[in-house]
Design an enzyme around this catalytic site. Sequence first.
Site, PDB file in Angstrom:
ATOM      1  N   LYS A  35      34.880  52.044  47.940  1.00 24.92           N
ATOM      2  CA  LYS A  35      36.078  52.323  48.563  1.00 24.92           C
ATOM      3  C   LYS A  35      37.313  52.465  47.364  1.00 24.92           C
ATOM      4  O   LYS A  35      38.003  53.280  47.647  1.00 24.92           O
ATOM      5  CB  LYS A  35      36.585  51.414  49.415  1.00 24.92           C
ATOM      6  CG  LYS A  35      36.888  49.919  48.734  1.00 24.92           C
ATOM      7  CD  LYS A  35      37.282  48.998  49.740  1.00 24.92           C
ATOM      8  CE  LYS A  35      37.545  47.466  49.125  1.00 24.92           C
ATOM      9  NZ  LYS A  35      37.160  46.452  49.613  1.00 24.92           N
ATOM     10  N   ARG A 128      40.942  36.119  56.511  1.00 21.69           N
ATOM     11  CA  ARG A 128      40.907  37.473  56.702  1.00 21.69           C
ATOM     12  C   ARG A 128      39.972  37.881  57.963  1.00 21.69           C
ATOM     13  O   ARG A 128      40.052  37.062  58.618  1.00 21.69           O
ATOM     14  CB  ARG A 128      40.635  38.281  55.350  1.00 21.69           C
ATOM     15  CG  ARG A 128      41.234  39.591  55.489  1.00 21.69           C
ATOM     16  CD  ARG A 128      40.932  40.515  54.096  1.00 21.69           C
ATOM     17  NE  ARG A 128      39.550  41.152  54.256  1.00 21.69           N
ATOM     18  CZ  ARG A 128      39.212  42.015  53.293  1.00 21.69           C
ATOM     19  NH1 ARG A 128      39.950  42.295  52.223  1.00 21.69           N
ATOM     20  NH2 ARG A 128      37.884  42.414  53.251  1.00 21.69           N
TER      21      ARG A 128
HETATM   22  C1  LIG Z   1      36.525  45.397  49.218  1.00 18.20           C
HETATM   23  C2  LIG Z   1      35.500  44.911  49.653  1.00 18.20           C
HETATM   24  C3  LIG Z   1      34.387  44.407  49.090  1.00 18.20           C
HETATM   25  C4  LIG Z   1      34.347  44.550  47.462  1.00 18.20           C
HETATM   26  O1  LIG Z   1      35.060  43.937  46.582  1.00 18.20           O
HETATM   27  P1  LIG Z   1      35.045  43.802  45.031  1.00 18.20           P
HETATM   28  O2  LIG Z   1      35.843  42.619  44.580  1.00 18.20           O
HETATM   29  O3  LIG Z   1      35.314  44.878  44.707  1.00 18.20           O
HETATM   30  O4  LIG Z   1      33.698  43.425  44.599  1.00 18.20           O
HETATM   31  C5  LIG Z   1      33.216  43.514  49.547  1.00 18.20           C
HETATM   32  N1  LIG Z   1      33.386  43.075  50.695  1.00 18.20           N
HETATM   33  C6  LIG Z   1      34.454  43.444  51.580  1.00 18.20           C
HETATM   34  C7  LIG Z   1      34.381  43.003  52.934  1.00 18.20           C
HETATM   35  C8  LIG Z   1      35.505  44.349  51.126  1.00 18.20           C
HETATM   36  O5  LIG Z   1      36.688  44.561  51.901  1.00 18.20           O
END
Ligand SMILES: *Cc1c(COP(=O)(O)O)cnc(C)c1O
Length: 353
Positions: A35, A128
């Site tokens: 993302k 969350r």
């Molecule tokens: C964005 C996201 C991740 C990745 O997080 P990083 O800190 O970039 O490794 C993993 N799980 C979920 C649910 C996320 O929204």
Amino acid sequence: MYPLVRVNKKHLLENVRTVTELCAARNMAVTGVTKVFGGDPEIAAVYVAGGITRLGDSRVENLKLLKGLAAEKWLIRPPMMSEVDDLVTYADASLNSELATIQAINGAAIAKGKVHKVILMVDLGDIREGFIDHDELVGAALETEKMKGVHLYGIGVNLTCFSFIQSDSEKMTALMELSKTIGETIGRELEVVSGGNSATLDLMMKGGISEGVNNLRLGESLLFGKERANYTFLPGTHKDVFTLECEIVELKEKPSVPWGTVGVDSYGKSPAFTDRGTRLKVICALGKQDFDVETSTPVDKDIIILGASSDHLMLDVTDSNKSYKVGDTVELQLGYFSTMRAFTSRYVRKVYV
Ligand SMILES: *Cc1c(COP(=O)(O)O)cnc(C)c1O
């Protein structure tokens, strides 16, 4: 044409190899999160080349871009009811916290003759996504297990994203216990126990994760070599995968304090200025819609970022050894949110090296 963001694929590949090896040594599989760079398939292909077999993104639109890559695709945000048709077309799995949505996915999957994998999320304190009530979680697992269009793939947790609650051994043990309870209830072991994001790496390296947690969803650590619990850089990784280059459109000596009656910015705040005398200042042709000031660092360490508006970046180049002129470019090393903006902005050209 500027601005452009240069992607160092070689450095990214080395990051991917380093981080996935660290994880593999602890029986931890990696879902590579895409993302941050808008699901750009050329960058995601580097994840796959580095041995990653699962890709995750929070947007179905991004997963659609990845359809040519041989990897399992996960939607890592609870799906919208309105997107379940596209979800079952472009994603193999998704993270879920609402039974009603899982029922909608089940219907959409049956209609397409597919089976979609469901990972149930548990909220262990970050407030969350995820089930808070453990009976409700086990109930949802039982219901999901009965559906023909979905397969209960596992459970997961996300921490350090909203409330910045860190993962710890107790939380990982709690996740494992829940996985066992669900396994006993449905009469088989869950395949995936997903212990978190880049903020869980530190705990993993200290050996603080219970046996059985077998997946991490990683973005930041792969892209910037950073674990997120203490924000330290992992040995053998690079932080210069994304470099933004922008062009100087004005260069003039200007005072460091503005003159006239001061108003407020769009957030209702009055800016503060320190008088450092007359300085050599530069305007670059890009702004807040293309990058983020807080998570960008000039490659020339003697440049000071003064700030940005939507489409102007103001720099102080007085202390630099280089003599900049109009038409020259300035480089910025991009961090997490800056990279995200650069990839969302249609004004920023992408170059792969
Ligand atoms: C964005 C996201 C991740 C990745 O997080 P990083 O800190 O970039 O490794 C993993 N799980 C979920 C649910 C996320 O929204």
